[in-house]
Design a protein around this motif. Structure first.
Motif, PDB file in Angstrom:
ATOM      1  N   THR A  39      35.893  33.605  35.511  1.00  0.00           N
ATOM      2  CA  THR A  39      36.078  33.082  34.156  1.00  0.00           C
ATOM      3  C   THR A  39      37.536  32.851  33.771  1.00  0.00           C
ATOM      4  O   THR A  39      37.847  31.875  33.096  1.00  0.00           O
ATOM      5  CB  THR A  39      35.456  34.066  33.137  1.00  0.00           C
ATOM      6  OG1 THR A  39      34.111  34.324  33.529  1.00  0.00           O
ATOM      7  CG2 THR A  39      35.465  33.497  31.740  1.00  0.00           C
ATOM      8  N   CYS A  40      38.434  33.721  34.212  1.00  0.00           N
ATOM      9  CA  CYS A  40      39.841  33.595  33.796  1.00  0.00           C
ATOM     10  C   CYS A  40      40.635  32.660  34.699  1.00  0.00           C
ATOM     11  O   CYS A  40      41.839  32.495  34.515  1.00  0.00           O
ATOM     12  CB  CYS A  40      40.504  34.961  33.724  1.00  0.00           C
ATOM     13  SG  CYS A  40      40.914  35.662  35.349  1.00  0.00           S
ATOM     14  N   GLY A  41      39.973  32.084  35.687  1.00  0.00           N
ATOM     15  CA  GLY A  41      40.655  31.131  36.547  1.00  0.00           C
ATOM     16  C   GLY A  41      41.593  31.778  37.553  1.00  0.00           C
ATOM     17  O   GLY A  41      42.520  31.142  38.029  1.00  0.00           O
ATOM     18  N   ASN A  43      43.382  34.766  37.109  1.00  0.00           N
ATOM     19  CA  ASN A  43      44.563  35.385  36.500  1.00  0.00           C
ATOM     20  C   ASN A  43      44.443  36.893  36.300  1.00  0.00           C
ATOM     21  O   ASN A  43      45.168  37.466  35.481  1.00  0.00           O
ATOM     22  CB  ASN A  43      44.855  34.694  35.164  1.00  0.00           C
ATOM     23  CG  ASN A  43      45.330  33.281  35.385  1.00  0.00           C
ATOM     24  OD1 ASN A  43      46.237  33.041  36.182  1.00  0.00           O
ATOM     25  ND2 ASN A  43      44.696  32.335  34.720  1.00  0.00           N
ATOM     26  N   SER A  45      42.281  38.780  34.780  1.00  0.00           N
ATOM     27  CA  SER A  45      42.009  39.255  33.422  1.00  0.00           C
ATOM     28  C   SER A  45      40.529  39.210  33.024  1.00  0.00           C
ATOM     29  O   SER A  45      40.217  39.433  31.853  1.00  0.00           O
ATOM     30  CB  SER A  45      42.841  38.466  32.406  1.00  0.00           C
ATOM     31  OG  SER A  45      42.558  37.099  32.487  1.00  0.00           O
ATOM     32  N   CYS A  46      39.631  38.953  33.978  1.00  0.00           N
ATOM     33  CA  CYS A  46      38.211  38.897  33.577  1.00  0.00           C
ATOM     34  C   CYS A  46      37.296  39.788  34.418  1.00  0.00           C
ATOM     35  O   CYS A  46      36.246  40.198  33.956  1.00  0.00           O
ATOM     36  CB  CYS A  46      37.699  37.466  33.632  1.00  0.00           C
ATOM     37  SG  CYS A  46      37.472  36.813  35.311  1.00  0.00           S
ATOM     38  N   THR A  48      35.311  38.949  36.675  1.00  0.00           N
ATOM     39  CA  THR A  48      34.067  38.310  37.112  1.00  0.00           C
ATOM     40  C   THR A  48      34.132  37.902  38.589  1.00  0.00           C
ATOM     41  O   THR A  48      33.147  37.391  39.119  1.00  0.00           O
ATOM     42  CB  THR A  48      33.733  37.079  36.246  1.00  0.00           C
ATOM     43  OG1 THR A  48      34.816  36.155  36.291  1.00  0.00           O
ATOM     44  CG2 THR A  48      33.442  37.473  34.812  1.00  0.00           C
ATOM     45  N   CYS A  49      35.268  38.137  39.226  1.00  0.00           N
ATOM     46  CA  CYS A  49      35.389  37.859  40.665  1.00  0.00           C
ATOM     47  C   CYS A  49      35.360  39.159  41.468  1.00  0.00           C
ATOM     48  O   CYS A  49      35.786  39.194  42.614  1.00  0.00           O
ATOM     49  CB  CYS A  49      36.672  37.095  40.958  1.00  0.00           C
ATOM     50  SG  CYS A  49      38.155  38.079  40.647  1.00  0.00           S
ATOM     51  N   LEU A  72      42.511  46.353  35.543  1.00  0.00           N
ATOM     52  CA  LEU A  72      41.235  45.708  35.239  1.00  0.00           C
ATOM     53  C   LEU A  72      40.072  46.468  35.881  1.00  0.00           C
ATOM     54  O   LEU A  72      39.016  46.655  35.257  1.00  0.00           O
ATOM     55  CB  LEU A  72      41.276  44.265  35.744  1.00  0.00           C
ATOM     56  CG  LEU A  72      40.259  43.295  35.171  1.00  0.00           C
ATOM     57  CD1 LEU A  72      40.226  43.347  33.653  1.00  0.00           C
ATOM     58  CD2 LEU A  72      40.566  41.887  35.640  1.00  0.00           C
ATOM     59  N   CYS A  88      40.250  37.105  43.331  1.00  0.00           N
ATOM     60  CA  CYS A  88      41.384  36.231  43.008  1.00  0.00           C
ATOM     61  C   CYS A  88      42.716  36.877  43.358  1.00  0.00           C
ATOM     62  O   CYS A  88      43.724  36.193  43.459  1.00  0.00           O
ATOM     63  CB  CYS A  88      41.349  35.818  41.537  1.00  0.00           C
ATOM     64  SG  CYS A  88      41.729  37.144  40.368  1.00  0.00           S
TER      65      CYS A  88
END
Ligand code: FES
Length: 107
Positions: A39-41, A43, A45-46, A48-49, A72, A88
């Motif tokens: 989701t954060c591309g 970076n 910060s999410c 989701t990866c 995180l 990521c």
């Protein structure tokens, strides 16, 4: 240059894929059609990866987690474990050749 890793998807299916040296693990997964949300591309910060590295390769093949990655993963410690990596933030490393990466259920 490239290495091969085994990816275990959320259904438990394992497949060997090629990871090229100019890719992060997230880019490798996307290139191989795994629908990792990210989701954060990319970076850090999410979460989701979120993936799980096999213990042997976590110890010997990867770079250290970044501080942002550690922070995180602490926030999702109900699902993270000692071998969690954010795809990521996981750089190509020849020491990861032959690693098994398990995708978090529900990615
Ligand atoms: S894509 Fe958001 S933390 Fe990796």
């Amino acid at each position: 240059m490239s290495i091969n890793i085994t990816v275990v998807d959320e259904s438990g299916e394992a497949q060997e894929v090629e990871w090229k040296d100019n890719q992060t693990l997230l880019e490798c997964l996307h290139k191989n059609q795994y629908p990792v949300l990210a989701t954060c591309g990319g970076n850090a910060s999410c979460a989701t990866c979120h993936t799980f590295m096999d213990p042997e390769h976590f110890e010997t093949g990867g770079d250290e987690r970044t501080e942002a990655e550690e922070d995180l993963l602490e926030m999702i410690d109900d699902v993270a474990n000692d071998y969690s990596r954010l795809a990521c933030q996981t750089e190509y490393n020849e020491g990861l050749d032959g690693a098994t990466v398990t995708l978090k259920p529900g990615m």
